[in-house]
Design a protein around this motif. Structure first.
Motif, PDB file in Angstrom:
ATOM      1  N   UNK A  82      14.455   1.698  -1.626  1.00 13.47           N
ATOM      2  CA  UNK A  82      14.373   0.245  -1.505  1.00 13.47           C
ATOM      3  C   UNK A  82      12.965  -0.286  -1.691  1.00 13.47           C
ATOM      4  N   UNK A  83      11.955   0.424  -1.217  1.00 14.36           N
ATOM      5  CA  UNK A  83      10.600  -0.112  -1.202  1.00 14.36           C
ATOM      6  C   UNK A  83       9.640   0.638  -2.116  1.00 14.36           C
ATOM      7  N   UNK A  84       9.673   1.960  -2.089  1.00 14.37           N
ATOM      8  CA  UNK A  84       8.656   2.715  -2.809  1.00 14.37           C
ATOM      9  C   UNK A  84       8.845   2.670  -4.323  1.00 14.37           C
ATOM     10  N   UNK A  85      10.065   2.902  -4.797  1.00 17.06           N
ATOM     11  CA  UNK A  85      10.277   2.997  -6.242  1.00 17.06           C
ATOM     12  C   UNK A  85       9.878   1.717  -6.978  1.00 17.06           C
ATOM     13  N   UNK A  86      10.296   0.509  -6.527  1.00 14.18           N
ATOM     14  CA  UNK A  86       9.834  -0.694  -7.235  1.00 14.18           C
ATOM     15  C   UNK A  86       8.320  -0.860  -7.208  1.00 14.18           C
ATOM     16  N   UNK A  87       7.696  -0.587  -6.053  1.00 12.92           N
ATOM     17  CA  UNK A  87       6.243  -0.739  -5.947  1.00 12.92           C
ATOM     18  C   UNK A  87       5.523   0.248  -6.863  1.00 12.92           C
ATOM     19  N   UNK A  88       5.966   1.501  -6.853  1.00 15.99           N
ATOM     20  CA  UNK A  88       5.340   2.515  -7.705  1.00 15.99           C
ATOM     21  C   UNK A  88       5.580   2.201  -9.182  1.00 15.99           C
ATOM     22  N   UNK A  89       6.808   1.770  -9.519  1.00 12.00           N
ATOM     23  CA  UNK A  89       7.136   1.467 -10.916  1.00 12.00           C
ATOM     24  C   UNK A  89       6.269   0.333 -11.460  1.00 12.00           C
ATOM     25  N   UNK A  90       6.104  -0.718 -10.662  1.00 13.87           N
ATOM     26  CA  UNK A  90       5.294  -1.856 -11.107  1.00 13.87           C
ATOM     27  C   UNK A  90       3.829  -1.457 -11.277  1.00 13.87           C
ATOM     28  N   UNK A  91       3.314  -0.705 -10.327  1.00 11.63           N
ATOM     29  CA  UNK A  91       1.905  -0.289 -10.414  1.00 11.63           C
ATOM     30  C   UNK A  91       1.700   0.667 -11.575  1.00 11.63           C
ATOM     31  N   UNK A  92       2.650   1.546 -11.806  1.00  5.49           N
ATOM     32  CA  UNK A  92       2.550   2.484 -12.923  1.00  5.49           C
ATOM     33  C   UNK A  92       2.541   1.743 -14.254  1.00  5.49           C
ATOM     34  N   UNK A  94       1.753  -1.514 -14.745  1.00  2.00           N
ATOM     35  CA  UNK A  94       0.683  -2.501 -14.868  1.00  2.00           C
ATOM     36  C   UNK A  94      -0.706  -1.891 -14.851  1.00  2.00           C
ATOM     37  N   UNK A  95      -0.919  -0.828 -14.042  1.00  2.68           N
ATOM     38  CA  UNK A  95      -2.274  -0.317 -13.836  1.00  2.68           C
ATOM     39  C   UNK A  95      -2.469   1.117 -14.303  1.00  2.68           C
ATOM     40  N   UNK A  96      -1.393   1.851 -14.532  1.00  5.13           N
ATOM     41  CA  UNK A  96      -1.537   3.210 -15.023  1.00  5.13           C
ATOM     42  C   UNK A  96      -1.340   4.275 -13.958  1.00  5.13           C
ATOM     43  N   UNK A  97      -1.602   5.527 -14.336  1.00  8.22           N
ATOM     44  CA  UNK A  97      -1.277   6.676 -13.495  1.00  8.22           C
ATOM     45  C   UNK A  97      -2.079   6.751 -12.194  1.00  8.22           C
ATOM     46  N   UNK A  98      -3.401   6.642 -12.294  1.00  3.31           N
ATOM     47  CA  UNK A  98      -4.250   6.899 -11.126  1.00  3.31           C
ATOM     48  C   UNK A  98      -3.972   5.952  -9.957  1.00  3.31           C
ATOM     49  N   UNK A  99      -3.919   4.625 -10.165  1.00  3.97           N
ATOM     50  CA  UNK A  99      -3.611   3.743  -9.030  1.00  3.97           C
ATOM     51  C   UNK A  99      -2.218   3.974  -8.461  1.00  3.97           C
ATOM     52  N   UNK A 100      -1.244   4.250  -9.339  1.00  2.00           N
ATOM     53  CA  UNK A 100       0.118   4.492  -8.861  1.00  2.00           C
ATOM     54  C   UNK A 100       0.178   5.772  -8.034  1.00  2.00           C
ATOM     55  N   UNK A 101      -0.504   6.813  -8.500  1.00  2.00           N
ATOM     56  CA  UNK A 101      -0.484   8.073  -7.760  1.00  2.00           C
ATOM     57  C   UNK A 101      -1.248   7.971  -6.442  1.00  2.00           C
TER      58      UNK A 101
END
Length: 552
Positions: A82-92, A94-101
């Protein structure tokens, strides 16, 4: 004239393609099918070794499994989906691998630490928790003590699953579904190997419980390896409540409640079930049957749909979101409605044909079949919840589904208690189905009133024909179940790989039913050969063409 300077290269990462919903779902479903068949084999061995109503070990073991699975589905699968996948997907995107990881690393540390603390507290308080969770066991000290000990043994499975589920969310956001679909198989293999040699019910219960911990460690390790192979760099760090983690927790709390409505309802059901000897096992066996299509269809499509919708809304592409929802809805009903029809048409036949052996007797199969019928008509609602929730979660709205979940829990409590004391133990399962259908109605009406989503005319056209084909198949399977002795007679005395006449016959009836459904689906226009080819050929990426079928 001075030439205009060339535009500077953008440092922003190239946008990632959203994975195709149906293709991703089929990958996940295929691997889940393998896992579920292994799970069926595991449960066949467990019920044969431990029985149901005839031993205390069976109820105690299934109590331990139900309790740890409840928290696993709430804190690991539900909250992160519910919470992590959308947040991680958007950051991945918009900003790329390092911020998402970095977000994944901080979230992993925080949630792992929280669930380790929860596990320790639960283990220490388990005797008092069991008084609430299984009040019917108090009159049987042996069963009560064994349930407490086995639940304490299995509780460390929770932090293992938090690690595995977060890393699985990383994999799905990156369009990798193979490891995510494969890792549940480890649990089935390890438990099967642990229980198979056992002959004493209590020893089998202990072996299965310790195997759960071993399997959990293996599942977390596999997901970690898969995440690193995909390019994600998620590390172990000291937990830090930075602003991003706090925002994730804020979304996780209502998201956990919203995603776990069915699990909370099952928790309430098991409290009542503790008053009937063997009922925990009957419910678990029925759960095995309806969880197969729920995992293959609802969970698989929901897993693929959430990152697709998150990226579509992030890009402002409402057409892609509508196409994805239509595809997911039609595809889900095309698979779950025939399954529901089969479960309602021949519930006792299915349970008796596969599970009656050893300490699991025909009376247990009849009771479990009666529960399975009630879950059967609730199955489409269980699946639809998985399809409709992403439409809220992808917009980072976890509070609205949470309100619906609380209403569902209240309905389930009231209806469960009332039906249990009026119509008997089957009323518990009926209450769960009633409560889930109410949740589906609330979600659908809210999405429509907000102009957020409603099925297109073509989707309604397809769903009507899917329903007609499912009804026809259900009637055919009901007729077959009435002639069971006649169908088994030609195979009397025949054995194939440990399968005898009753097992072989029920499997053949299921295969025949599937063929009847496919024939009716084509005959009624629910699916055309061109649409089937398009569904198998479609690759991840942009939205389906406007004129294209909703089933691709």
């Amino acid at each position: 004239m001075t030439a205009e300077p060339a535009p500077a290269e953008s440092s922003a990462p190239a946008p990632r393609k959203a994975p195709g919903v149906i293709k991703s779902s089929m990958i996940y479903s295929g691997l889940t099918l393998v896992s579920r068949f292994m799970g069926l084999a595991r449960d066949l061995v467990i019920t044969a070794r431990m029985g149901a109503s005839l031993t205390a070990a069976a109820d105690a073991y299934f109590t331990a499994q139900a309790f740890s699975n409840l928290f696993r589905r709430i804190f690991a699968e539900g909250a992160f989906a519910a919470a992590f996948v959308p947040s991680y997907s958007r950051k991945l995107a918009a900003e790329g691998d390092a911020p998402a990881d970095k977000l994944a690393t901080d979230a992993l540390a925080t949630m792992a630490a929280a669930t380790i603390v929860l596990t320790i507290v639960a283990q220490l308080a388990m005797p008092w928790i069991m008084l609430v969770y299984s009040p019917g066991y108090v009159s049987n000290p042996e069963k009560f003590r064994l349930a407490v000990v086995l639940t304490q043994i299995t509780m460390p499975y929770l932090p293992c699953m938090v690690v595995a589920s977060l890393l699985a969310g990383v994999l799905t956001a990156r369009g990798r579904f193979i490891v995510y679909g494969l890792y549940p198989t480890i649990l089935n293999l390890v438990m099967l190997a642990a229980v198979w040699p056992q002959t004493d019910p209590v020893e089998a219960a202990y072996a299965a419980s310790w195997a759960t911990i071993v399997a959990g460690i293996g599942q977390a390790a596999l997901c970690w390896w898969g995440a690193w192979k995909s390019g994600a760099r998620v590390r172990l760090v000291v937990p830090r409540l930075n602003p991003e983690v706090k925002a994730l927790i804020k979304l996780t709390i209502p998201g956990a409640l919203a995603s776990s409505a069915v699990q909370v309802n099952i928790f309430i059901s098991t409290m009542l079930a503790s008053q009937v000897s063997g009922m925990r096992v009957w419910m678990s066996v029925a759960d095995r049957f309806y969880q197969l299509p729920l995992s293959l269809v609802g969970t698989a499509i929901g897993v693929a749909l959430l990152p697709r919708l998150s990226q579509a809304f992030g890009a402002g592409d409402e057409d892609d979101a509508q196409a994805a929802m239509d595809q997911a809805l039609v595809f889900a009903l095309a698979l779950c409605l025939p399954a529901a029809a089969a479960l309602m048409a021949m519930p006792v036949y299915l349970v008796d044909g596969l599970f009656t052996r050893g300490a699991f007797v025909h009376a247990d199969a009849a009771a479990s079949g009666a529960i399975l019928f009630q879950y059967g008509w609730g199955l489409p609602a269980f699946v639809l919840v998985k399809i409709l929730q992403p439409a809220f979660f992808a917009r980072q709205d976890t509070k609205t589904p949470m309100r619906f979940s609380l209403i569902s829990v209240a309905v389930n409590i009231g209806a469960g208690v009332a039906l249990f004391y009026t119509v008997g133990f089957v009323g518990i399962a009926a209450a769960t189905s009633i409560a889930t259908w109410i949740t589906v109605a609330q979600m659908a009406l809210t999405l429509r009133s907000r102009a957020a989503y409603h099925p297109s005319g073509r989707a309604w056209f397809k769903m009507a024909r899917v329903a007609a084909a499912s009804l026809g198949m259900g009637l055919a399977m009901f007729a077959a179940s009435q002639f069971r002795p006649m169908l088994e007679a030609p195979l009397a005395g025949f054995s194939l790989g440990g399968l005898h006449a009753k097992e072989i016959t029920v499997l053949l009836v299921c295969v025949a039913g599937a063929l009847v459904y496919v024939a009716l689906l084509f005959a009624f226009g629910g699916l055309t050969p061109a649409e089937l080819k398009a569904a198998l050929r479609r690759r991840g990426g942009g939205p389906a063409p406007a004129e294209g079928p909703v089933t691709d």
